[in-house]
Scaffold this active site. Structure first.
Site, short mmCIF file in Angstrom:
data_model
loop_
_atom_site.label_atom_id
_atom_site.label_comp_id
_atom_site.label_asym_id
_atom_site.label_seq_id
_atom_site.Cartn_x
_atom_site.Cartn_y
_atom_site.Cartn_z
N ASP A 92 0.86 -1.18 0.00
CA ASP A 92 0.00 0.00 0.00
C ASP A 92 0.90 1.23 0.00
OD1 ASP A 92 -2.08 1.73 0.17
OD2 ASP A 92 -2.77 1.10 2.14
N ASP A 265 -8.58 -6.88 1.30
CA ASP A 265 -7.66 -6.96 2.44
C ASP A 265 -8.33 -6.35 3.65
OD1 ASP A 265 -6.09 -4.26 3.47
OD2 ASP A 265 -6.99 -4.01 1.49
#
EC number: 2.4.2.29
Length: 372
Positions: A92, A265
């Protein structure tokens, strides 16, 4: 090198199964990714993680940049070698963490200056810097740097942040030069359909290997989450993997798959596991409760995870009541396995053309019960 291969489609919904091919292996979709923020899924070794059926994990650029630093990870041979995980890794960009965890000093179209939450030092992150960090980390998928405003922001502020996200995406695309790493753009826009549509179309125009939808499940009402899930996919390319960020509840995963999302996620399975809470079907059980003290059955007798094959509810109750680390690890392992199992069951149901938007394969009355 990066290819998304659609294998089957559902006739009742927009759901599909697929394979996302990466240099470090393939990811079968729909797929849940465990979160390993600091190159570790908390309390779980890479070997244990493999036993859950995990095929891809998420680590965080923001946290790894602050500690231990991307140069050290690169020196070790890259993030896969550093953490002994030879399967795909997505990093990320850290945009959400910058805006939610750090004390901001200044934000501009060039980037963000903030105080390091660890030591108070000044740190500056730009789209170019975030790309360089992720290239040094060596993940399979790098996320573009985005501005994720709070869900309470008004429409004008969210529109301003969206234009910044789009400007940063352009800079990320120009900076990213690693052929063995895919870059995903991120759709933002808050709860406003007009802004979400605009962002989806803009982000899709770059023809990147995949596309994510962010700014979801950040404190807003569940109706607003469902609105994004229901409406954004129609503006996304069909032939790319679609990643819905931060979603980990069975209801939202089922709805999102039905609308054409592929990857998910969430920290939920390990965060709850560390507090002694286990998943059972669509319920959450607090294993600390006295009702488990003399219960010698596994958490779920139909589950094939290492925890359920080897340990009883009574033993787990004993561990968590005494704050033994092993108990938290074992419950976290089960919780991750449960979500992987759920997405595997969805895949099987799509292939058998018996997937529905309210997918609940543990119910004996479900036509998809055989997938569980």
């Amino acid at each position: 090198m990066f290819e998304f291969e659609i294998k089957s489609n559902c006739s009742n919904t927009e759901a599909r199964t697929g394979i996302f091919h990466t240099p470090n292996g393939q990811v079968n979709t729909p797929r849940f990714m465990p979160v390993g923020t600091l190159a570790t899924v908390k309390g779980i070794s890479s070997e244990q993680l493999i036993s859950t059926g995990s095929e891809m994990i998420l680590s965080n650029t923001f946290h790894l940049h602050l500690q231990p630093g991307e140069k050290l990870v690169k020196e070790s041979g890259g993030i896969h070698k550093f953490m002994n995980w030879d399967k795909p890794i997505l990093t990320d960009s850290g945009g959400y963490q910058v805006f939610s965890l750090a004390k901001l000093n200044n934000i501009s179209d060039k980037g963000v200056e903030f105080r390091n939450p660890r030591d108070g030092s000044h740190v500056f992150l730009s789209p170019e810097k975030v790309m360089q960090i992720q290239m040094d980390l060596g993940s399979d998928v790098a996320m573009a740097f985005d501005h994720c405003p709070p869900h309470t922001a008004n429409e004008n502020d969210i529109e301003d942040s969206l234009e910044r996200t789009h400007s940063w995406l352009q800079k990320c695309v120009e900076t990213h030069q690693k052929s063995n790493q895919a870059l995903f753009g991120i759709v933002q826009g808050g709860k406003y359909p007009r802004l979400r549509e605009h962002s989806a179309k803009f982000t899709s125009s770059f023809d990147l290997p995949g596309i994510a939808v962010g700014g979801v499940s950040v404190g807003e009402a569940v109706e607003e989450i469902h609105s994004v899930i229901n409406n954004v996919p129609k503006f996304l390319p069909i032939n790319k993997p679609r990643y819905l960020m931060g979603i980990g509840s069975l209801r939202e995963i089922s709805l999102a798959v039905a609308k054409g999302f592929d990857i998910f996620d969430c920290v939920l399975p390990t965060r709850l596991g560390r507090h002694g809470t286990a998943f059972f079907n669509d319920e959450r059980w607090n294993i600390r409760n006295a009702r488990f003290k003399n219960d010698f059955s596994p958490i779920d007798k139909t589950c094939k995870c290492e925890t359920c094959k080897s340990y009883s509810r009574a033993y787990l109750h004993h561990l968590v009541r005494n704050d033994e680390i092993l108990g938290l690890t074992l419950i976290s392992l089960h919780n991750i396995s449960h979500l992987i199992r759920f997405t595997n069951a969805i895949s099987a149901a799509i292939k058998d053309n018996c997937f529905t938007i309210d997918f609940a394969p543990w119910k004996r009355s479900s036509i998809a019960h055989h997938t569980w």
